[in-house]
Design an enzyme around this catalytic site. Structure first.
Site, PDB file in Angstrom:
ATOM      1  CE  LYS A 219       4.064  -0.808  -0.839  1.00 34.56           C
ATOM      2  NZ  LYS A 219       4.602   0.517  -0.551  1.00 34.56           N
ATOM      3  CG  HIS A 222      -0.183  -0.225  -3.694  1.00 34.19           C
ATOM      4  ND1 HIS A 222      -1.426  -0.785  -3.509  1.00 34.19           N
ATOM      5  CD2 HIS A 222       0.216   0.203  -2.476  1.00 34.19           C
ATOM      6  CE1 HIS A 222      -1.775  -0.698  -2.248  1.00 34.19           C
ATOM      7  NE2 HIS A 222      -0.800  -0.101  -1.582  1.00 34.19           N
ATOM      8  CD  GLU A 226      -1.862   3.401  -0.632  1.00 37.12           C
ATOM      9  OE1 GLU A 226      -0.850   4.032  -0.244  1.00 37.12           O
ATOM     10  OE2 GLU A 226      -2.268   2.373  -0.076  1.00 37.12           O
TER      11      GLU A 226
END
Length: 352
Positions: A219, A222, A226
């Site tokens: 995460k 992730h 972004e």
């Protein structure tokens, strides 16, 4: 029994009296039965994320128990969602945990840091071996590994499970990033997969990433990815703006890039990040947004400053520590940090 212990000289020792009184209270408390343990999963924390995820899971047909540090918030949540017959609120942590089917499954959605540590400690006091605690916060994956090890020593099981999609995702279906005690996944996946977003081919956006803090690590990267993608689109807008391209034309060009054909990867640039970039570039100011209905570009009135939750910085630090170059991530983090220095930037610009 507590009564017989009391009469074996307890009156002469106040400390023993206190211990016996505590034992008596425990003996008198009702033991949860199969009829009282009716909830499939519990949610701790009824801020927007917790409330939305609880409703999402309830919509999938599961019985959901909820708990909040302040009971008034629990009562308000239940009152606003009185149409749900599969939502139950509890005033004490013990009653909340006692309402869950074994092995108990609790999702923690409170503020990261000390509030999360406190909540996990309270749960550990009233939960039993094989029960499951799931922390959904943006915690550092090394901290999640420590939590998993500490709880496993007590016989409990742990998942560090990041959630992507924000408040809207929590309500409609987010992506989940679980990692922790490996045996947990088979006990909880039916709930997590039901509540998750679905890919175009119908697969749930959730998979077990590994032991310890593996889910939180994935995460973390992730989020950093972004950062990098948004930085790219921000720079594309800045270049087009510098060339004097009107925002309507910018939006049209970006829309074309979404559906670009040819090459090995048609629609390669199509993504949620590009979708929201197009939306932002095209957006006009409105009175509803606190501005004016004058047709001006909303982006021109938006402050050039953004915050950070730390996951991007952690990603760069871990990459550098492992000797892995991550220039896109690093530059995106630096750009964010530069934006945070807005007062200094404005001050320096006036002195030039």
């Amino acid at each position: 029994s507590a009564f017989s212990l009391y009469h074996r000289g307890t009156m002469a020792d106040p400390r023993r009296l206190g211990r016996v009184s505590q034992l008596a209270c425990q003996l008198l408390q009702p033991t949860p039965t199969s009829s009282t343990m009716s909830s499939d999963v519990g949610v701790v924390g009824l801020a927007v994320m917790g409330s939305n995820l609880a409703l999402n899971i309830a919509d999938k047909g599961f019985e959901v128990a909820v708990f909040n540090r302040t009971y008034a918030k629990t009562e308000d949540f239940l009152a606003k969602n009185s149409g749900y017959k599969n939502l139950k609120g509890f005033e004490t942590m013990a009653d909340f945990v006692g309402a869950l089917k074994k092995p108990r499954k609790v999702l923690v959605l409170v503020q990261a840091g000390a509030p999360t540590d406190s909540t996990i400690a309270q749960l550990a006091e009233v939960m039993e071996p094989e029960d499951i605690i799931v922390d959904t916060g943006n915690a550092h994956f090394r901290d999640q590994t420590k939590r998993a090890e500490e709880l496993e020593k007590k016989g409990l099981r742990f998942l560090g499970m990041g959630i992507s999609g924000g408040e809207e995702g929590a309500r409609k279906g987010p992506a989940f990033f679980p990692g922790g005690t490996l045996s947990v996944w088979e006990d909880i996946r039916h709930i997590i997969e039901a509540a998750s977003a679905k890919a175009e081919d119908g697969r749930p956006c959730a998979t077990m990433n590994g032991k310890g803090g593996a889910g939180s690590c994935v995460k973390m990267y992730h989020n950093a990815g972004e950062y990098a993608i948004l930085q790219i689109w921000g720079e594309v807008h800045a270049i087009l703006q510098g060339w004097g391209v009107p925002r309507e034309e910018q939006g049209r060009l970006l829309e074309e890039w979404k559906t670009k054909q040819g090459g090995e990867h048609p629609n390669f640039l199509s993504s949620y990040m590009l979708d929201i970039t197009v939306e932002v570039v095209k957006a006009s100011d409105t009175a509803d947004a606190g501005g004016a209905d004058d047709g001006s570009a909303l982006i021109a009135k938006t402050m050039d400053m953004i915050g950070s939750k730390g996951t991007g910085l952690w990603s760069v630090q871990e990459a550098l520590g492992a000797g892995v170059p991550a220039p896109s991530l690093a530059e995106a983090v630096l750009a964010r940090q530069m934006s945070m220095c807005r007062p200094e930037r404005l001050g320096e610009s006036q002195g030039v």
